[in-house]
Design a protein around this motif. Structure first.
Motif, short mmCIF file in Angstrom:
data_model
loop_
_atom_site.label_atom_id
_atom_site.label_comp_id
_atom_site.label_asym_id
_atom_site.label_seq_id
_atom_site.Cartn_x
_atom_site.Cartn_y
_atom_site.Cartn_z
N ARG A 129 0.84 -1.20 0.00
CA ARG A 129 0.00 0.00 0.00
C ARG A 129 0.87 1.25 0.00
O ARG A 129 0.60 2.22 -0.73
CB ARG A 129 -0.91 0.00 1.22
CG ARG A 129 -1.83 1.23 1.30
CD ARG A 129 -2.77 1.13 2.48
NE ARG A 129 -2.02 1.07 3.75
CZ ARG A 129 -2.60 0.90 4.94
NH1 ARG A 129 -3.91 0.74 5.02
NH2 ARG A 129 -1.86 0.87 6.04
N THR A 175 -4.89 -0.86 -2.36
CA THR A 175 -5.78 -0.96 -1.20
C THR A 175 -6.57 -2.26 -1.25
O THR A 175 -6.55 -2.99 -2.24
CB THR A 175 -6.77 0.23 -1.17
OG1 THR A 175 -7.72 0.07 -2.24
CG2 THR A 175 -6.04 1.56 -1.33
N LEU A 176 -7.31 -2.53 -0.18
CA LEU A 176 -8.13 -3.74 -0.12
C LEU A 176 -9.29 -3.69 -1.11
O LEU A 176 -9.91 -4.71 -1.40
CB LEU A 176 -8.67 -3.95 1.29
CG LEU A 176 -7.61 -4.28 2.36
CD1 LEU A 176 -8.26 -4.40 3.73
CD2 LEU A 176 -6.89 -5.57 2.00
N GLU A 177 -9.57 -2.49 -1.63
CA GLU A 177 -10.64 -2.37 -2.62
C GLU A 177 -10.15 -2.72 -4.03
O GLU A 177 -10.95 -2.91 -4.94
CB GLU A 177 -11.20 -0.94 -2.62
CG GLU A 177 -12.12 -0.62 -1.45
CD GLU A 177 -11.35 -0.51 -0.14
OE1 GLU A 177 -10.23 0.04 -0.14
OE2 GLU A 177 -11.86 -1.02 0.88
N ASP A 178 -8.84 -2.80 -4.23
CA ASP A 178 -8.29 -3.15 -5.53
C ASP A 178 -8.43 -4.65 -5.79
O ASP A 178 -8.54 -5.45 -4.85
CB ASP A 178 -6.80 -2.78 -5.60
CG ASP A 178 -6.59 -1.29 -5.78
OD1 ASP A 178 -7.22 -0.72 -6.68
OD2 ASP A 178 -5.80 -0.70 -5.02
N PRO A 179 -8.42 -5.05 -7.08
CA PRO A 179 -8.43 -6.48 -7.38
C PRO A 179 -7.24 -7.19 -6.74
O PRO A 179 -6.13 -6.63 -6.67
CB PRO A 179 -8.33 -6.52 -8.91
CG PRO A 179 -8.84 -5.19 -9.36
CD PRO A 179 -8.45 -4.21 -8.29
#
Length: 282
Positions: free
Chosen positions: A85, A91-95
């Motif tokens: 990161r 981020t955790l929202e990314d694939p």
């Protein structure tokens, strides 16, 4: 072109990574389309004149597995999600594929990833010519390499070409007039340089021209800088900087197009074949 110079000068083996998986992940391309584009990239690379006896080109989709994948796991085990990161903004929202990719980019630096080339040569060091945007990947690689028993790779980093509109502009695929392409015709190059290339003046012609990248004659380049700085040479006109840029780029692009047209699918297969390179250090 610079990488070919290094290979010619030092007579060393060269491994070229085609990150077709990266195209698929970040550009959201179908896997088959990303693989097709990688082969087209390979044709442009081969057209630069690399020595096939010292060169192995591979695509990630075609090569990841075996020792290569083992190194990816070793590498990934030494990088945390927080580090990724911080380095890449992931981020955790990314694939999830974006989280795993940095290791794929890193481990070609290690000779054991290519046992068909470097068996018994695990202590070799890797030199990576690249553009400055690749710096985060290999700073990360240099940090992890000693932890898993490998030499740190070294880098030679290049700046980006400026957009035709100057340092304040940006090359964009949506604006074909922002750059010269290796597919441009002589007329395209002439039009783009005459109509769209920045010509706002400055202390030297090098400040806003492609000549600093493509004109090999340092004596001529120095002469142009002095003439332009004194006002004796202008941007336009029959003897201006733009005319010389058009000549240099047209010659380069036409030479490249001719070489690329001669690259066959069989040649791509030959460069990408998993094979030993018995004379790679001769």
């Amino acid at each position: 072109m610079f990488t070919k110079y290094l290979q010619d000068a030092f007579k060393v083996p060269l491994v070229i990574q085609l990150t077709d998986d990266e195209k698929s992940i970040w550009k959201k391309l179908p896997v088959e389309e990303a693989k097709r584009l990688a082969r087209e990239n390979a044709k442009d690379i081969i057209a630069c004149g690399f020595d096939i006896s010292r060169t192995f080109i591979f695509s990630d989709f075609g090569c990841v597995g075996g020792p290569f994948y083992e190194n990816m796991i070793k590498f990934s085990s030494n990088i945390t999600g927080n580090q990724l990161r911080g380095i890449f903004g992931i981020t955790l929202e990314d694939p999830a594929a974006k989280i795993s990719f940095p290791a794929t980019q890193a481990v070609p630096s290690f000779p054991s990833s290519f046992p068909h080339l470097f068996t018994g040569k695990d202590n070799l060091r890797c030199l990576i010519p690249c553009a400055i945007d690749q710096d985060p990947y290999f700073r990360m690689t240099r940090d992890v390499a000693p932890k898993i028993g490998y030499q740190k790779p070294a880098l030679i980093e290049s700046s980006f070409f400026p957009a035709l509109q100057g340092d304040t502009g940006k090359m964009s695929a949506s604006d074909p007039n922002s750059a010269i392409y290796v597919t441009d015709s002589a007329d395209d190059i002439k039009y783009k340089i005459e109509r769209h290339a920045f010509s706002g003046g400055g202390k030297s012609g090098k400040e806003h021209s492609y000549l600093q990248f493509f004109l090999d004659d340092d004596t001529e380049l120095e002469y142009i800088e002095k003439e332009y700085g004194s006002g004796r040479m202008l941007s336009g006109g029959t003897r201006g900087i733009k005319t010389r840029i058009i000549e240099v780029l047209t010659e380069l692009v036409e030479k490249h197009c001719k070489a690329r047209a001669a690259v066959t699918e069989a040649m791509v297969d030959a460069f990408m074949a998993v094979r030993p390179l018995p004379k790679m250090f001769d």
